[in-house]
Design an enzyme around this catalytic site. Structure first.
Site, PDB file in Angstrom:
ATOM      1  N   ASP A 255       1.805   2.848   3.343  1.00  0.00           N
ATOM      2  CA  ASP A 255       0.970   4.035   3.132  1.00  0.00           C
ATOM      3  C   ASP A 255       1.838   5.278   2.960  1.00  0.00           C
ATOM      4  O   ASP A 255       1.423   6.382   3.323  1.00  0.00           O
ATOM      5  CB  ASP A 255      -0.040   4.238   4.272  1.00  0.00           C
ATOM      6  CG  ASP A 255      -1.196   5.136   3.856  1.00  0.00           C
ATOM      7  OD1 ASP A 255      -1.378   5.343   2.636  1.00  0.00           O
ATOM      8  OD2 ASP A 255      -1.910   5.635   4.729  1.00  0.00           O
TER       9      ASP A 255
ATOM     10  N   ARG B  35       1.800   9.389  -6.224  1.00  0.00           N
ATOM     11  CA  ARG B  35       1.413  10.638  -6.898  1.00  0.00           C
ATOM     12  C   ARG B  35       1.676  10.505  -8.409  1.00  0.00           C
ATOM     13  O   ARG B  35       1.721   9.409  -8.935  1.00  0.00           O
ATOM     14  CB  ARG B  35       2.143  11.876  -6.322  1.00  0.00           C
ATOM     15  CG  ARG B  35       2.182  11.941  -4.803  1.00  0.00           C
ATOM     16  CD  ARG B  35       0.813  11.859  -4.180  1.00  0.00           C
ATOM     17  NE  ARG B  35       0.876  12.085  -2.738  1.00  0.00           N
ATOM     18  CZ  ARG B  35      -0.063  11.696  -1.900  1.00  0.00           C
ATOM     19  NH1 ARG B  35      -1.132  11.043  -2.345  1.00  0.00           N
ATOM     20  NH2 ARG B  35       0.041  11.943  -0.623  1.00  0.00           N
TER      21      ARG B  35
ATOM     22  N   HIS C 294       1.445   5.488  -1.987  1.00  0.00           N
ATOM     23  CA  HIS C 294       1.034   6.562  -2.898  1.00  0.00           C
ATOM     24  C   HIS C 294       2.271   7.105  -3.604  1.00  0.00           C
ATOM     25  O   HIS C 294       3.213   7.547  -2.938  1.00  0.00           O
ATOM     26  CB  HIS C 294       0.365   7.696  -2.112  1.00  0.00           C
ATOM     27  CG  HIS C 294      -0.825   7.237  -1.329  1.00  0.00           C
ATOM     28  ND1 HIS C 294      -2.116   7.336  -1.797  1.00  0.00           N
ATOM     29  CD2 HIS C 294      -0.914   6.613  -0.123  1.00  0.00           C
ATOM     30  CE1 HIS C 294      -2.951   6.812  -0.901  1.00  0.00           C
ATOM     31  NE2 HIS C 294      -2.241   6.361   0.121  1.00  0.00           N
TER      32      HIS C 294
ATOM     33  N   HIS D  74       0.854  -1.202   0.000  1.00  0.00           N
ATOM     34  CA  HIS D  74       0.000   0.000   0.000  1.00  0.00           C
ATOM     35  C   HIS D  74       0.883   1.243   0.000  1.00  0.00           C
ATOM     36  O   HIS D  74       1.559   1.511   0.984  1.00  0.00           O
ATOM     37  CB  HIS D  74      -0.901   0.017   1.248  1.00  0.00           C
ATOM     38  CG  HIS D  74      -1.801   1.209   1.338  1.00  0.00           C
ATOM     39  ND1 HIS D  74      -3.140   1.112   1.664  1.00  0.00           N
ATOM     40  CD2 HIS D  74      -1.586   2.525   1.153  1.00  0.00           C
ATOM     41  CE1 HIS D  74      -3.684   2.311   1.669  1.00  0.00           C
ATOM     42  NE2 HIS D  74      -2.747   3.197   1.365  1.00  0.00           N
TER      43      HIS D  74
ATOM     44  N   LEU E 145      -3.961   9.739   7.891  1.00  0.00           N
ATOM     45  CA  LEU E 145      -5.296   9.168   8.058  1.00  0.00           C
ATOM     46  C   LEU E 145      -5.274   7.679   7.714  1.00  0.00           C
ATOM     47  O   LEU E 145      -4.681   7.319   6.696  1.00  0.00           O
ATOM     48  CB  LEU E 145      -6.303   9.892   7.163  1.00  0.00           C
ATOM     49  CG  LEU E 145      -6.674  11.295   7.650  1.00  0.00           C
ATOM     50  CD1 LEU E 145      -7.455  12.051   6.584  1.00  0.00           C
ATOM     51  CD2 LEU E 145      -7.489  11.223   8.943  1.00  0.00           C
TER      52      LEU E 145
ATOM     53  N   LYS F 226      -9.820  -0.213  -4.994  1.00  0.00           N
ATOM     54  CA  LYS F 226      -9.747   0.482  -3.704  1.00  0.00           C
ATOM     55  C   LYS F 226     -11.063   1.195  -3.406  1.00  0.00           C
ATOM     56  O   LYS F 226     -11.550   1.981  -4.226  1.00  0.00           O
ATOM     57  CB  LYS F 226      -8.605   1.506  -3.753  1.00  0.00           C
ATOM     58  CG  LYS F 226      -8.453   2.373  -2.495  1.00  0.00           C
ATOM     59  CD  LYS F 226      -7.931   1.578  -1.300  1.00  0.00           C
ATOM     60  CE  LYS F 226      -7.913   2.399  -0.030  1.00  0.00           C
ATOM     61  NZ  LYS F 226      -6.756   3.252   0.110  1.00  0.00           N
TER      62      LYS F 226
ATOM     63  N   HIS G 163      -4.153  -0.130   6.295  1.00  0.00           N
ATOM     64  CA  HIS G 163      -3.560   0.702   7.364  1.00  0.00           C
ATOM     65  C   HIS G 163      -4.391   0.714   8.652  1.00  0.00           C
ATOM     66  O   HIS G 163      -4.862   1.752   9.082  1.00  0.00           O
ATOM     67  CB  HIS G 163      -3.297   2.131   6.891  1.00  0.00           C
ATOM     68  CG  HIS G 163      -4.378   2.755   6.037  1.00  0.00           C
ATOM     69  ND1 HIS G 163      -5.704   2.788   6.395  1.00  0.00           N
ATOM     70  CD2 HIS G 163      -4.309   3.363   4.838  1.00  0.00           C
ATOM     71  CE1 HIS G 163      -6.379   3.399   5.449  1.00  0.00           C
ATOM     72  NE2 HIS G 163      -5.572   3.758   4.495  1.00  0.00           N
TER      73      HIS G 163
ATOM     74  N   HIS H 264     -10.266   1.592   2.591  1.00  0.00           N
ATOM     75  CA  HIS H 264      -9.972   2.629   3.587  1.00  0.00           C
ATOM     76  C   HIS H 264     -11.145   2.600   4.556  1.00  0.00           C
ATOM     77  O   HIS H 264     -12.229   3.070   4.247  1.00  0.00           O
ATOM     78  CB  HIS H 264      -9.837   4.014   2.928  1.00  0.00           C
ATOM     79  CG  HIS H 264      -9.461   5.076   3.910  1.00  0.00           C
ATOM     80  ND1 HIS H 264      -8.247   5.733   3.887  1.00  0.00           N
ATOM     81  CD2 HIS H 264     -10.130   5.578   4.975  1.00  0.00           C
ATOM     82  CE1 HIS H 264      -8.185   6.584   4.902  1.00  0.00           C
ATOM     83  NE2 HIS H 264      -9.322   6.521   5.563  1.00  0.00           N
TER      84      HIS H 264
HETATM   85  O1  DOR Z   1      -2.595   9.939   5.465  1.00  0.00           O
HETATM   86  C1  DOR Z   1      -3.041   9.579   4.378  1.00  0.00           C
HETATM   87  N1  DOR Z   1      -2.565  10.083   3.227  1.00  0.00           N
HETATM   88  N2  DOR Z   1      -4.039   8.694   4.362  1.00  0.00           N
HETATM   89  C2  DOR Z   1      -4.668   8.382   3.226  1.00  0.00           C
HETATM   90  O2  DOR Z   1      -5.593   7.623   3.290  1.00  0.00           O
HETATM   91  C3  DOR Z   1      -4.296   9.032   1.948  1.00  0.00           C
HETATM   92  C4  DOR Z   1      -2.937   9.529   1.977  1.00  0.00           C
HETATM   93  C5  DOR Z   1      -2.628  10.498   0.855  1.00  0.00           C
HETATM   94  O3  DOR Z   1      -2.951  10.189  -0.287  1.00  0.00           O
HETATM   95  O4  DOR Z   1      -2.032  11.547   1.133  1.00  0.00           O
HETATM   96 ZN    ZN Z   2      -3.077   5.199   1.595  1.00  0.00          ZN
END
Ligand code: DOR
Ligand code: ZN
Length: 345
Positions: free
Chosen positions: A248, A18, A16, A14, A220, A100, A175, A137
């Site tokens: 995450d 970008r 990100h 998991h 989060l 997701k 998470h 989530h």
């Molecule tokens: O803290 C977080 N950041 N939780 C998420 O679910 C998304 C992530 C983000 O894309 O920045």
């Molecule tokens: Zn995430």
């Protein structure tokens, strides 16, 4: 006391990446440590179709450093109007590894998420039939629900029903942050697993709120009280195949985190393995690290384990206070501190 640890190369289930310039500069951090990663689809616009996911995958692959071997595993961002045929086709063609579920407005770039979980039950039925993994989530978004209770409320209101209604659907509770989530996952069948981030193993909510507000410890779902952190550490280091590594990692520019309305997300990729291994070491569970990092995830996703290995050694590593990304600063997890394990390669 072992001074070096060699394990099968891990995967990050998991994260990100970008897009654009930031993506090009953060992908190498992950490709250095991991063989594969489940890539979250919360871009603007979100990755809602197989065509968008295939194009995004190409952009990620182009960012892998020369000589690196790294496979991004793509996810479909579920919305109220997801086309189940496109999702099924994308999965059959190997574009999608999972889909997701973001409850609308639960987190960063989730406005297009699912407004009412029941609305997508037909899509979940199709996913169950096609054996496509559902990543969730797990937080409700109702304003009246306290942010610290949103994960538990999601279990009681939605997750239990999803798991009961679709008994063969493989579900990753992403998470997880509470003992309630640990208990739920342990009580469910083998089709339910969970990722655990390094930050939720290291910090509780005091790290975010004591001694001045600490935006770099804000993500989060938010870190909860200490008893929950201890439950997560126990679960991660227990050897249970239901729990696996998912950082995450969520890069946001320093200035966007240190703002009047700071972004949620912790950039854990640069020292991910060192961070997790510190926890396993503290818990006396070095022998269980390979399972959590390299074996349980592939087994859950029905993918082969990686054949090559990585080595970490006991040595001090100073984590920089900031990293330069696109000429801007990003603060990594553990910024300005020293970790006791070094990634050798
Ligand atoms: O803290 C977080 N950041 N939780 C998420 O679910 C998304 C992530 C983000 O894309 O920045
Ligand atoms: Zn995430």
């Amino acid at each position: 006391m072992s001074e070096r640890l060699t394990i099968r190369r891990p995967d990050d289930w998991h994260l990100h990446f970008r897009d654009g310039d930031v993506m090009r500069e953060v992908v190498p951090y992950t490709a250095r440590q991991f063989a594969r990663a489940i890539v979250m689809p919360n871009l603007t616009p979100p990755v809602t179709t197989a065509a968008l996911a295939a194009a995004y995958r190409e952009r990620i692959l182009a960012a892998v450093p020369e000589g690196g071997v790294f496979t991004p595993l793509m996810t479909c961002y579920l919305t109220d109007s997801t086309d189940a045929d496109d999702l099924a086709r994308g999965a059959a063609e190997g574009v999608f590894t999972a889909a997701k579920l973001y409850p609308a407005n639960a987190t960063t770039n989730s406005a297009a998420g699912v407004s009412n979980v029941e609305k997508i039950y037909p899509v979940l039925a199709r996913m169950e039939a096609e054996d496509i993994v559902l990543c969730i989530h797990g937080e409700v978004t109702d304003h009246h629900v306290d942010v610290f209770d949103r994960e538990k409320e999601f279990i009681d209101r939605h997750l239990r029903r999803i798991v009961e209604s679709f008994p063969k659907l493989r579900v990753v509770f992403e998470h997880i942050t509470t003992s309630d989530a640990v208990d739920f996952v342990l009580e469910a069948g083998p089709q339910v697993g969970a990722t655990i981030t390094p930050q939720h193993l290291h910090i509780n909510r005091n790290a975010m709120l004591v001694g001045g507000i600490q935006p770099h410890n804000y993500c989060l779902p938010v870190a909860k009280r200490e008893s929950h952190r201890l439950a997560l550490r126990k679960a991660a280091t227990s050897g249970s195949p239901k729990f696996f590594l998912g950082t995450d990692s969520a890069p946001h520019l320093k200035k966007d985190k240190e703002s009047a309305c700071g972004c949620a997300g912790i950039f854990g990729a640069p020292h991910a393995l060192e961070s997790y291994l510190t926890v396993f070491d503290e818990e006396g569970a070095l022998d269980r690290f390979e399972g959590f990092a390299s074996l349980h995830g592939p087994a859950f996703y029905k993918l082969p384990v990686n054949e090559d290995t990585v080595t970490l050694e006991r040595a001090e590593v100073a984590v920089p206070p900031v990293l330069a990304v696109t000429g801007e600063a990003i603060v990594p997890f553990h910024a300005g501190t020293t970790l006791g394990w070094r990634f050798v390669g």
